[in-house]
Design a protein around this motif. Structure first.
Motif: not given
Length: 235
Positions: A55-65
């Motif tokens: 799985s290759f691409g961009i993503a949304g962040g869940l870890d606030p750091s």
């Protein structure tokens, strides 16, 4: 039996991700950010025709750091169906190949969802439920396909929108079926007040930063997205 001469299947959502992933010993596939369509495309492969799935691409962040441009190499994928582990040997190999990047690279779980997570509160809730560092709409589909066919699985995702930033509502429907930006949809959202110029500028800045890092990751990974060949391929 895994054919060592088969390519690595790069599962993407956006056309730009698919173009970046392409290369020697890699077959990119995508479905325009539509998990239902992606499942259909993968299910049609009665013979998987690949030696591994990434799985290759961009993503949304869940870890606030995490900030835009940070890289998450998946240790597993968590979805409504449960958790599927990644191939930890492949994940470790990826992290090693990315060691020269100036960006932060972490190993963590990724959440897979069927609908875009737009609001900050929804990201916080998903983080609490899954413990995942990032979220996308392809990794869980790709991991399930790999599991059905007994193939090793890995995931590499670059953060685009961080955990403390909401996406504009129109973003959930801002793609063509091929994964290209839906320019008419964006213009319509602006005209009818569903989007603001400032939102578009910020999203464009973050996505450009993420795609630039994704391209550097692709260069670092090299042939087959850096996925080690199966033992049978070694002399």
């Amino acid at each position: 039996m895994i054919d060592p001469s088969s390519p690595v299947l790069a599962v993407t959502g956006l056309a730009r991700e698919r173009r970046i992933a392409a290369g020697t010993a890699v077959e990119p596939i995508g479905a325009g950010g539509d998990p239902v369509r992606l499942r259909a495309l993968l299910d049609a492969r009665t013979v998987p025709g690949c030696r591994a799935v990434v799985s290759f691409g961009i993503a949304g962040g869940l870890d606030p750091s995490l900030k835009p441009g940070d890289v998450v190499v998946g240790t597993g994928v968590v979805s409504a169906e449960g958790r599927r582990s990644a191939d930890l040997g492949a994940a470790a190999a990826m992290v090693g190949l990315l060691a020269g990047l100036p960006n932060r690279v972490i190993s963590a779980d990724i959440a897979g969802v069927d609908a875009a997570v737009l609001e900050v509160s929804a990201k916080e809730e998903l983080r609490g439920k899954t413990g995942a560092a990032a979220v996308d709409m392809e990794s869980h589909v790709a991991a399930a396909f790999a599991g059905r066919h007994g193939l090793p699985f890995a995931a590499l995702r670059v953060i685009c929108d961080p955990a403390d930033r909401a996406l504009p509502a129109f973003a959930a429907n801002a793609l063509t079926p091929d994964g290209e930006p839906d320019i008419r949809g964006v213009v319509s959202a602006l005209v009818f007040g569903r989007a603001r110029i400032g939102d578009l500028m910020r999203l464009g800045r973050d996505s450009n930063a993420a795609f630039a890092v994704l391209a550097r990751c692709r260069q670092c990974l090299g042939v087959g997205l850096g996925f080690p060949p199966p033992p049978s391929a070694n002399p």
